[in-house]
Write a protein that holds these residues in place. Structure first.
Motif, PDB file in Angstrom:
ATOM      1  N   ALA A  28      44.469  25.891  31.592  1.00 51.59           N
ATOM      2  CA  ALA A  28      43.038  26.129  31.415  1.00 51.59           C
ATOM      3  C   ALA A  28      42.307  24.917  30.855  1.00 51.59           C
ATOM      4  O   ALA A  28      41.172  24.641  31.242  1.00 51.59           O
ATOM      5  CB  ALA A  28      42.827  27.338  30.510  1.00 51.59           C
ATOM      6  N   ASN A  29      42.956  24.168  29.969  1.00 51.82           N
ATOM      7  CA  ASN A  29      42.274  23.021  29.357  1.00 51.82           C
ATOM      8  C   ASN A  29      42.075  21.854  30.327  1.00 51.82           C
ATOM      9  O   ASN A  29      41.383  20.901  30.007  1.00 51.82           O
ATOM     10  CB  ASN A  29      42.988  22.564  28.095  1.00 51.82           C
ATOM     11  CG  ASN A  29      44.387  22.045  28.352  1.00 51.82           C
ATOM     12  OD1 ASN A  29      44.938  22.187  29.444  1.00 51.82           O
ATOM     13  ND2 ASN A  29      44.986  21.455  27.337  1.00 51.82           N
ATOM     14  N   GLN A  30      42.671  21.918  31.509  1.00 48.49           N
ATOM     15  CA  GLN A  30      42.491  20.880  32.526  1.00 48.49           C
ATOM     16  C   GLN A  30      41.335  21.204  33.474  1.00 48.49           C
ATOM     17  O   GLN A  30      40.932  20.367  34.270  1.00 48.49           O
ATOM     18  CB  GLN A  30      43.760  20.740  33.373  1.00 48.49           C
ATOM     19  CG  GLN A  30      44.991  20.318  32.606  1.00 48.49           C
ATOM     20  CD  GLN A  30      46.245  20.406  33.467  1.00 48.49           C
ATOM     21  OE1 GLN A  30      46.359  21.282  34.327  1.00 48.49           O
ATOM     22  NE2 GLN A  30      47.178  19.500  33.242  1.00 48.49           N
ATOM     23  N   ALA A  31      40.807  22.400  33.372  1.00 47.99           N
ATOM     24  CA  ALA A  31      39.832  22.894  34.353  1.00 47.99           C
ATOM     25  C   ALA A  31      38.391  22.571  33.974  1.00 47.99           C
ATOM     26  O   ALA A  31      38.044  22.530  32.796  1.00 47.99           O
ATOM     27  CB  ALA A  31      39.987  24.394  34.512  1.00 47.99           C
ATOM     28  N   ASP A  32      37.584  22.379  35.017  1.00 52.71           N
ATOM     29  CA  ASP A  32      36.139  22.297  34.844  1.00 52.71           C
ATOM     30  C   ASP A  32      35.557  23.706  34.776  1.00 52.71           C
ATOM     31  O   ASP A  32      34.603  23.954  34.046  1.00 52.71           O
ATOM     32  CB  ASP A  32      35.494  21.562  36.028  1.00 52.71           C
ATOM     33  CG  ASP A  32      35.971  20.128  36.168  1.00 52.71           C
ATOM     34  OD1 ASP A  32      36.077  19.434  35.141  1.00 52.71           O
ATOM     35  OD2 ASP A  32      36.251  19.716  37.306  1.00 52.71           O
ATOM     36  N   VAL A  33      36.156  24.615  35.559  1.00 53.33           N
ATOM     37  CA  VAL A  33      35.659  25.989  35.654  1.00 53.33           C
ATOM     38  C   VAL A  33      36.847  26.947  35.708  1.00 53.33           C
ATOM     39  O   VAL A  33      37.812  26.709  36.429  1.00 53.33           O
ATOM     40  CB  VAL A  33      34.795  26.189  36.926  1.00 53.33           C
ATOM     41  CG1 VAL A  33      34.247  27.595  37.009  1.00 53.33           C
ATOM     42  CG2 VAL A  33      33.673  25.177  36.990  1.00 53.33           C
ATOM     43  N   LYS A  34      36.769  28.034  34.924  1.00 55.84           N
ATOM     44  CA  LYS A  34      37.790  29.085  34.975  1.00 55.84           C
ATOM     45  C   LYS A  34      37.278  30.202  35.867  1.00 55.84           C
ATOM     46  O   LYS A  34      36.137  30.646  35.713  1.00 55.84           O
ATOM     47  CB  LYS A  34      38.089  29.601  33.569  1.00 55.84           C
ATOM     48  CG  LYS A  34      38.788  28.560  32.701  1.00 55.84           C
ATOM     49  CD  LYS A  34      39.017  29.080  31.325  1.00 55.84           C
ATOM     50  CE  LYS A  34      37.846  28.600  30.511  1.00 55.84           C
ATOM     51  NZ  LYS A  34      37.870  28.884  29.116  1.00 55.84           N
ATOM     52  N   VAL A  35      38.119  30.637  36.800  1.00 57.00           N
ATOM     53  CA  VAL A  35      37.704  31.659  37.762  1.00 57.00           C
ATOM     54  C   VAL A  35      38.640  32.860  37.733  1.00 57.00           C
ATOM     55  O   VAL A  35      39.825  32.734  37.439  1.00 57.00           O
ATOM     56  CB  VAL A  35      37.613  31.092  39.204  1.00 57.00           C
ATOM     57  CG1 VAL A  35      36.600  29.974  39.287  1.00 57.00           C
ATOM     58  CG2 VAL A  35      38.948  30.628  39.709  1.00 57.00           C
ATOM     59  N   PHE A  36      38.069  34.004  38.029  1.00 52.30           N
ATOM     60  CA  PHE A  36      38.826  35.240  38.159  1.00 52.30           C
ATOM     61  C   PHE A  36      38.572  35.788  39.556  1.00 52.30           C
ATOM     62  O   PHE A  36      37.424  35.850  40.004  1.00 52.30           O
ATOM     63  CB  PHE A  36      38.377  36.272  37.113  1.00 52.30           C
ATOM     64  CG  PHE A  36      39.047  37.600  37.264  1.00 52.30           C
ATOM     65  CD1 PHE A  36      40.360  37.790  36.853  1.00 52.30           C
ATOM     66  CD2 PHE A  36      38.373  38.665  37.850  1.00 52.30           C
ATOM     67  CE1 PHE A  36      40.978  39.019  37.008  1.00 52.30           C
ATOM     68  CE2 PHE A  36      38.987  39.897  38.006  1.00 52.30           C
ATOM     69  CZ  PHE A  36      40.296  40.075  37.591  1.00 52.30           C
ATOM     70  N   VAL A  37      39.637  36.174  40.236  1.00 51.98           N
ATOM     71  CA  VAL A  37      39.517  36.727  41.585  1.00 51.98           C
ATOM     72  C   VAL A  37      39.377  38.240  41.485  1.00 51.98           C
ATOM     73  O   VAL A  37      40.254  38.923  40.969  1.00 51.98           O
ATOM     74  CB  VAL A  37      40.739  36.354  42.455  1.00 51.98           C
ATOM     75  CG1 VAL A  37      40.598  36.942  43.853  1.00 51.98           C
ATOM     76  CG2 VAL A  37      40.918  34.852  42.526  1.00 51.98           C
TER      77      VAL A  37
END
Length: 111
Positions: A28-37
């Protein structure tokens, strides 16, 4: 115009044309955006159509191309397990004409 400036301008234009190249990161700390499907399209902020080629990717319109390497991506995303952990809820659709934003308030996350 100098050759260097022409190349920079060309690269800039290419990045605008092929806007939604995404890479799925492992943490998660590498992401620009966290997404949920989501399970259903009516629960999603963004309806996603996965394109086969980079030149089919849209400009923040829900047509995503998944790249092989993180440095090729416009946005790095992380898939979370629960909706309350996500910045954006997405749903994958079967047809390109269904790809769109349902919640325009979150559109800024992909610019």
């Amino acid at each position: 115009m100098k050759p260097v400036m022409k190349r920079l301008l060309a690269l800039f234009c290419i990045s605008l044309i092929f806007g939604q190249k995404v890479y799925s990161v492992d943490y998660a700390n590498q992401a620009d955006v966290k997404v949920f499907v989501t399970d259903h399209s009516n629960q999603a902020d963004l309806l996603i159509y996965k394109v086969e080629y980079a030149n089919q990717a849209g400009d923040n319109n829900g047509k995503w191309f998944f790249v092989k390497y993180s440095n090729q991506a416009d946005k790095k995303i992380y898939f979370v397990n629960y909706p309350n952990q996500a910045d954006v809820k997405i749903h994958f659709v079967k047809y390109p004409n269904r790809a769109k934003w349902s919640n325009n308030e979150k559109k800024y996350l992909f610019y």
